[in-house]
Design a protein around this motif. Structure first.
Motif, PDB file in Angstrom:
ATOM      1  N   LEU A 133       0.926  -1.256  -0.022  1.00 15.13           N
ATOM      2  CA  LEU A 133      -0.006   0.024   0.064  1.00 15.13           C
ATOM      3  C   LEU A 133       0.610   1.186  -0.100  1.00 15.13           C
ATOM      4  O   LEU A 133       0.578   2.236  -0.796  1.00 15.13           O
ATOM      5  CB  LEU A 133      -1.085   0.049   1.258  1.00 15.13           C
ATOM      6  N   SER A 134       1.814   1.349   0.922  1.00 16.79           N
ATOM      7  CA  SER A 134       2.642   2.433   0.895  1.00 16.79           C
ATOM      8  C   SER A 134       3.591   2.787  -0.278  1.00 16.79           C
ATOM      9  O   SER A 134       3.682   3.925  -0.926  1.00 16.79           O
ATOM     10  CB  SER A 134       3.857   2.369   1.973  1.00 16.79           C
ATOM     11  N   MET A 135       3.769   1.695  -1.184  1.00 16.94           N
ATOM     12  CA  MET A 135       4.613   1.657  -2.568  1.00 16.94           C
ATOM     13  C   MET A 135       3.538   2.643  -3.498  1.00 16.94           C
ATOM     14  O   MET A 135       4.085   3.372  -4.342  1.00 16.94           O
ATOM     15  CB  MET A 135       4.800   0.458  -3.025  1.00 16.94           C
ATOM     16  N   ALA A 136       2.436   2.388  -3.531  1.00 16.74           N
ATOM     17  CA  ALA A 136       1.315   2.936  -4.386  1.00 16.74           C
ATOM     18  C   ALA A 136       0.907   4.290  -3.833  1.00 16.74           C
ATOM     19  O   ALA A 136       0.633   5.147  -4.432  1.00 16.74           O
ATOM     20  CB  ALA A 136       0.143   1.982  -4.577  1.00 16.74           C
ATOM     21  N   TRP A 137       0.713   4.355  -2.435  1.00 15.42           N
ATOM     22  CA  TRP A 137       0.196   5.554  -1.913  1.00 15.42           C
ATOM     23  C   TRP A 137       1.149   6.683  -1.934  1.00 15.42           C
ATOM     24  O   TRP A 137       1.024   7.691  -2.213  1.00 15.42           O
ATOM     25  CB  TRP A 137       0.018   5.292  -0.347  1.00 15.42           C
ATOM     26  N   TYR A 138       2.415   6.667  -1.699  1.00 17.27           N
ATOM     27  CA  TYR A 138       3.379   7.502  -1.609  1.00 17.27           C
ATOM     28  C   TYR A 138       4.140   7.583  -3.452  1.00 17.27           C
ATOM     29  O   TYR A 138       4.736   8.972  -3.494  1.00 17.27           O
ATOM     30  CB  TYR A 138       4.672   7.194  -0.747  1.00 17.27           C
ATOM     31  N   ARG A 139       3.664   6.605  -4.145  1.00 18.21           N
ATOM     32  CA  ARG A 139       4.326   6.938  -5.329  1.00 18.21           C
ATOM     33  C   ARG A 139       3.230   6.583  -6.337  1.00 18.21           C
ATOM     34  O   ARG A 139       3.564   5.646  -7.269  1.00 18.21           O
ATOM     35  CB  ARG A 139       5.580   6.088  -5.570  1.00 18.21           C
ATOM     36  N   THR A 140       2.022   7.255  -6.500  1.00 21.51           N
ATOM     37  CA  THR A 140       1.037   6.889  -7.353  1.00 21.51           C
ATOM     38  C   THR A 140       1.578   7.231  -8.960  1.00 21.51           C
ATOM     39  O   THR A 140       0.979   6.694  -9.853  1.00 21.51           O
ATOM     40  CB  THR A 140      -0.335   7.763  -6.995  1.00 21.51           C
ATOM     41  N   ASP A 141       2.783   7.798  -9.052  1.00 22.57           N
ATOM     42  CA  ASP A 141       3.334   7.786 -10.335  1.00 22.57           C
ATOM     43  C   ASP A 141       3.908   6.524 -10.919  1.00 22.57           C
ATOM     44  O   ASP A 141       4.054   6.149 -11.999  1.00 22.57           O
ATOM     45  CB  ASP A 141       4.505   8.876 -10.474  1.00 22.57           C
ATOM     46  N   LEU A 142       4.050   5.545  -9.897  1.00 23.36           N
ATOM     47  CA  LEU A 142       4.569   4.322 -10.101  1.00 23.36           C
ATOM     48  C   LEU A 142       3.463   3.252 -10.174  1.00 23.36           C
ATOM     49  O   LEU A 142       3.665   2.092 -10.988  1.00 23.36           O
ATOM     50  CB  LEU A 142       5.739   4.034  -9.261  1.00 23.36           C
ATOM     51  N   TYR A 143       2.679   3.222  -9.096  1.00 23.94           N
ATOM     52  CA  TYR A 143       1.655   2.069  -8.904  1.00 23.94           C
ATOM     53  C   TYR A 143       0.441   2.539  -8.702  1.00 23.94           C
ATOM     54  O   TYR A 143      -0.110   3.613  -7.882  1.00 23.94           O
ATOM     55  CB  TYR A 143       2.115   1.270  -7.718  1.00 23.94           C
ATOM     56  N   HIS A 144      -0.872   1.828  -9.372  1.00 21.04           N
ATOM     57  CA  HIS A 144      -2.273   2.148  -9.027  1.00 21.04           C
ATOM     58  C   HIS A 144      -3.051   1.059  -8.595  1.00 21.04           C
ATOM     59  O   HIS A 144      -3.975   1.148  -8.238  1.00 21.04           O
ATOM     60  CB  HIS A 144      -2.704   2.673 -10.275  1.00 21.04           C
ATOM     61  N   ARG A 145      -2.314  -0.289  -8.529  1.00 19.27           N
ATOM     62  CA  ARG A 145      -3.139  -1.415  -8.064  1.00 19.27           C
ATOM     63  C   ARG A 145      -2.458  -2.225  -6.870  1.00 19.27           C
ATOM     64  O   ARG A 145      -1.266  -2.393  -6.784  1.00 19.27           O
ATOM     65  CB  ARG A 145      -3.201  -2.400  -9.218  1.00 19.27           C
ATOM     66  N   VAL A 146      -3.113  -2.369  -5.887  1.00 16.71           N
ATOM     67  CA  VAL A 146      -2.743  -3.018  -4.568  1.00 16.71           C
ATOM     68  C   VAL A 146      -3.351  -4.217  -4.251  1.00 16.71           C
ATOM     69  O   VAL A 146      -4.741  -4.112  -4.246  1.00 16.71           O
ATOM     70  CB  VAL A 146      -2.838  -1.918  -3.386  1.00 16.71           C
ATOM     71  N   LEU A 147      -2.575  -5.284  -3.976  1.00 14.37           N
ATOM     72  CA  LEU A 147      -3.409  -6.521  -3.415  1.00 14.37           C
ATOM     73  C   LEU A 147      -2.725  -6.897  -1.960  1.00 14.37           C
ATOM     74  O   LEU A 147      -1.426  -7.048  -1.794  1.00 14.37           O
ATOM     75  CB  LEU A 147      -3.049  -7.895  -4.490  1.00 14.37           C
ATOM     76  N   SER A 148      -3.640  -7.039  -0.863  1.00 12.75           N
ATOM     77  CA  SER A 148      -3.287  -6.969   0.471  1.00 12.75           C
ATOM     78  C   SER A 148      -3.814  -8.114   1.099  1.00 12.75           C
ATOM     79  O   SER A 148      -4.972  -8.250   1.284  1.00 12.75           O
ATOM     80  CB  SER A 148      -3.786  -5.635   1.041  1.00 12.75           C
ATOM     81  N   TYR A 149      -3.042  -9.227   1.631  1.00  8.98           N
ATOM     82  CA  TYR A 149      -3.403 -10.252   2.470  1.00  8.98           C
ATOM     83  C   TYR A 149      -3.090  -9.730   3.811  1.00  8.98           C
ATOM     84  O   TYR A 149      -1.992  -9.570   4.232  1.00  8.98           O
ATOM     85  CB  TYR A 149      -2.855 -11.503   2.077  1.00  8.98           C
ATOM     86  N   SER A 150      -4.123  -9.870   4.767  1.00  4.62           N
ATOM     87  CA  SER A 150      -3.754  -9.717   6.374  1.00  4.62           C
ATOM     88  C   SER A 150      -2.773  -8.331   6.779  1.00  4.62           C
ATOM     89  O   SER A 150      -1.872  -8.521   7.299  1.00  4.62           O
ATOM     90  CB  SER A 150      -3.080 -10.784   6.965  1.00  4.62           C
TER      91      SER A 150
END
Length: 382
Positions: free
Chosen positions: A258-275
């Motif tokens: 989540l942090s990868m996408a939240w802080y770098r929306t220029d790099l990632y828009h999709r997040v898959l999170s287990y637990s």
């Protein structure tokens, strides 16, 4: 007599070892026995009821089914968890290639020196601030990790490929599932990249520093230290389009995703999170984000403009609850994920939240049941 006998025995053992004492000197003293501290006992997580007041309203699915890939919102799954057929190798499916290489701290521009926490130690809450943990036994230590890369047979060399980056690698289940879903044309032809962590766990460790820190730093490590090597070593081109890039992980690996996408929306828009470890586990303590990842639902998401993110997330009914000595009311994995789902809904995010019965933390059976549909949902249009 007993003392004399023990001394004689000590002299005899030293002589047998070839290091007998000099005449007239006493036998060397035996080293003190160091007692290892007893292991920390984690409280048994309570089993949660998805109908608990304050939890999100969710669609209760028939046992053995998973949420459809074309619907957003909150769902309840379980208690039976049968592995989806797409997570198992299928003979008739075109086979991709799995590659592996190693990255060391000496090669890194982002984490050129690592850290480690001494074995058998944890940390001590700051008496003036129970939400802050002091870890005096954390020290510099180099790290080495493996990176595993799946390249599908359908990939055309030289073309920019969508990809997904996963934490805590290697992840063979991810690669097998990608292979089968690509063959069924349920997701784009994409590359899978599974990155090992830097070692240890939680506060004071390299894994904790990378995954639990709320910043763009881990995303930049992946961008600068890993992806260029993937392209160079395996003759692939990775897309620069954030709509065609995804992150995934479990536990602290999920909070890193989540942090990868939240802080770098220029790099990632999709997040898959287990637990997802959306709790107060950030270290060192940061006054700008004093609640760690607990702050995602408490303040960060509610107080920020909506970002161009699409998020799939899961929690088990027996997920973690207060697993360390901190008693700051910010270490309940189920509550954290429930509240994050609620604030995502309030902000209008496209998301799917799956509450799973009869499931523990990072439950492998749950992943085997849900991963194909989760990936298919993740790659749909927003």
């Amino acid at each position: 007599m007993q003392t004399t006998a023990r001394a004689a025995l000590g002299v005899l053992m030293s002589m047998l070892a070839g290091v007998g004492p000099v005449a007239g000197q006493a036998a060397p003293a035996q080293p003190a026995v160091v007692q290892e501290p007893p292991p920390r006992l984690r409280p048994t997580p309570p089993t949660r009821d998805p109908a608990t007041p304050g939890f999100v309203q969710a669609t209760d699915l028939p046992d053995g089914t998973v949420p459809p890939a074309d619907r957003n919102g909150n769902f309840i799954v379980g208690p039976t968890h049968t592995a989806a057929p797409e997570t198992v190798a299928i003979a008739a499916v075109p086979k991709g290639t799995v590659h592996e290489f190693t990255v060391t701290a000496a090669e890194s521009t982002v984490y050129p020196t690592g850290i480690a926490r001494d074995a058998g130690t944890f940390g001590v809450p700051d008496p003036a601030n129970p939400a802050r943990l002091e870890v005096p036994t954390s020290r510099p230590a180099p790290w080495t990790r493996k990176v595993t890369v799946f390249v599908p047979q359908q990939y055309v060399a030289g073309t920019p490929a969508p990809f997904i980056v996963g934490a805590d690698g290697p992840d063979p289940m991810l690669f097998t599932t990608l292979e089968n879903l690509i063959a069924q044309k349920r997701i784009p032809v994409m590359i899978g990249i599974s990155i090992g962590n830097g070692g240890g766990d939680a506060q004071g460790s390299q894994r904790g520093l990378e995954y639990d820190t709320l910043s763009p730093r881990y995303a930049e490590f992946v961008e600068q230290d890993v992806l260029p090597q993937v392209e160079k070593r395996f003759n692939v081109r990775l897309t620069k389009d954030p709509e065609a890039r995804a992150t995934m992980g479990c536990s602290s690996g999920a909070s890193a995703a989540l942090s990868m996408a939240w802080y770098r929306t220029d790099l990632y828009h999709r997040v898959l999170s287990y637990s997802g470890t959306y709790v107060n586990q950030q270290w060192p303590w940061n006054p700008d984000t004093p609640q760690g990842a607990w702050g995602y639902h408490a303040r960060i998401v509610p107080e920020s403009p909506r970002k161009p993110l699409r998020i799939w997330m899961h929690v088990g009914d027996r997920d973690l609850y207060n697993p360390n000595i901190m008693r700051d009311d910010m270490h309940d994995w189920v509550v954290a994920n429930e509240r994050l789902a609620a604030v995502l809904a309030a902000k209008g995010y496209p998301y799917q939240f799956v509450f799973v019965k009869n499931a523990g933390h990072c439950d492998r059976a749950v992943k085997a049941q849900t991963l194909p549909q989760a990936l298919e949902w993740l790659w749909r249009e927003k």
